[in-house]
Design an enzyme around this catalytic site. Structure first.
Site, PDB file in Angstrom:
ATOM      1  N   ASP A   1       1.126   7.669  -0.498  1.00 42.14           N
ATOM      2  CA  ASP A   1       1.938   8.364   0.512  1.00 42.14           C
ATOM      3  C   ASP A   1       1.236   8.427   1.869  1.00 42.14           C
ATOM      4  OD1 ASP A   1       4.268   9.642   1.314  1.00 42.14           O
ATOM      5  OD2 ASP A   1       3.471  11.634   0.871  1.00 42.14           O
TER       6      ASP A   1
ATOM      7  N   HIS B   1       3.818   0.627   6.486  1.00 44.97           N
ATOM      8  CA  HIS B   1       3.990  -0.021   5.168  1.00 44.97           C
ATOM      9  C   HIS B   1       3.250  -1.368   5.141  1.00 44.97           C
ATOM     10  CE1 HIS B   1       6.781   3.089   4.263  1.00 44.97           C
ATOM     11  NE2 HIS B   1       7.762   2.655   5.034  1.00 44.97           N
TER      12      HIS B   1
ATOM     13  N   LEU C   1      -6.687  -6.019 -16.060  1.00 42.80           N
ATOM     14  CA  LEU C   1      -5.945  -4.813 -15.681  1.00 42.80           C
ATOM     15  C   LEU C   1      -4.432  -5.012 -15.819  1.00 42.80           C
ATOM     16  CD1 LEU C   1      -5.960  -1.998 -14.045  1.00 42.80           C
ATOM     17  CD2 LEU C   1      -5.583  -3.429 -12.032  1.00 42.80           C
TER      18      LEU C   1
END
Ligand code: IPE
Ligand code: IPE
Ligand code: MG
Length: 249
Positions: free
Chosen positions: A19, A37, A131
């Site tokens: 955020d 962004h 991962l």
């Protein structure tokens, strides 16, 4: 900081509410939030790499919430095209680093181009052994619980399941995160102390770590390490007393 991490006590699953992109852009004097962004990609890259290097098994990134559809149309479109370009750009390094991509959320509601690219990348990375990176897209915790309830109700209706057989485990197995352990650590940047409809069920016993003065585009490996070090200093009691936890060792 990295040297302080105990590799035998890593969170198996880290989830992140990424955020503060809009505020980051504003702070830098840009009027367009999308600038924030775009500058968040480096943070995503470092988080994936950082988790991979340590041997964290699962990383979930909250990239777009159900409620984010209510943002201005131009911002939503920009986020969707950023999704496609980021997946394309990052695919080679995901392959190199053995990252296995997954997605949770109402993927059918994404533009078809985004869906195609996403599904192709999931397919391509499916046999990677490092991962597991879970992207939460058009995701919300309430959506997840509702879709699980629908699947369960359907099975009860068909006589495949008794309502009294529904327990924690059965519920977990019908959520979008079936097969993935619940997050041990949940990181949020941007200073807000809330869950924002993220993994409502799965976060039941997650340790929360909030970065008060850090917006997501500025997040680096060092911050990941900082959150893990703090996580390792906590006593997770799961409802028991401290004495019980200590005697169990
Ligand atoms: C997080 O940053 C990214 C998404 C929700 C897609 P924001 O866009 O929410 O940035 P702030 O919180 O308004 O600063
Ligand atoms: C949460 O951030 C969603 C994502 C990071 C994708 P928001 O910016 O949407 O959350 P609120 O609106 O501040 O709760
Ligand atoms: Mg926000």
């Amino acid at each position: 900081m990295k040297e302080s991490i105990d590799l035998n006590n890593l969170p198996a699953h880290i989830s992140v509410i990424m955020d503060g992109n809009g505020r980051w852009a504003k702070q830098k004097g840009f009027t367009d939030r999308i600038f924030g962004h775009r500058n968040a990609i480096q943070a995503v890259r470092e988080t994936i790499e950082g988790c991979g290097e340590l041997g964290v098994k699962y990383l979930t990134l909250y990239a777009f919430s159900t409620e984010n559809w209510n943002r201005p149309k131009a911002e939503v479109m920009a986020l969707m095209s950023l999704l496609v370009s980021t997946i394309n750009d990052e695919l080679p390094s995901m392959m190199k680093n053995q990252v296995r991509l997954k997605a949770i959320g109402h993927i059918e509601s994404l533009p078809s181009k985004s869906q195609q690219e996403l599904l192709a990348a999931i397919d391509k990375t499916a046999n990677n052994t490092g991962l597991t990176l879970v992207l939460a897209l058009s995701y919300s915790g309430k959506w997840d619980i509702v879709q699980a309830a629908q699947k369960l109700a359907d099975k009860v209706e068909k006589g495949e399941l008794k309502s009294t057989d529904i327990n924690d485990e059965v519920m977990s197995n019908h959520l979008s995160t079936a097969g993935i352990p619940d997050p041990d650590l949940m990181i949020r940047t941007g200073g807000d102390h809330r869950i924002s409809n993220f993994m409502l069920w799965q976060l039941a016993y997650a340790e929360l770590y909030i970065f008060e003065d850090l917006f997501w585009p500025d997040f680096r490996k060092l911050h990941l390490h900082q959150a893990i070090v703090d996580f390792q200093m906590r006593e997770r009691r799961f409802g028991k007393t401290s004495e019980q936890v200590k005697s169990e060792g």
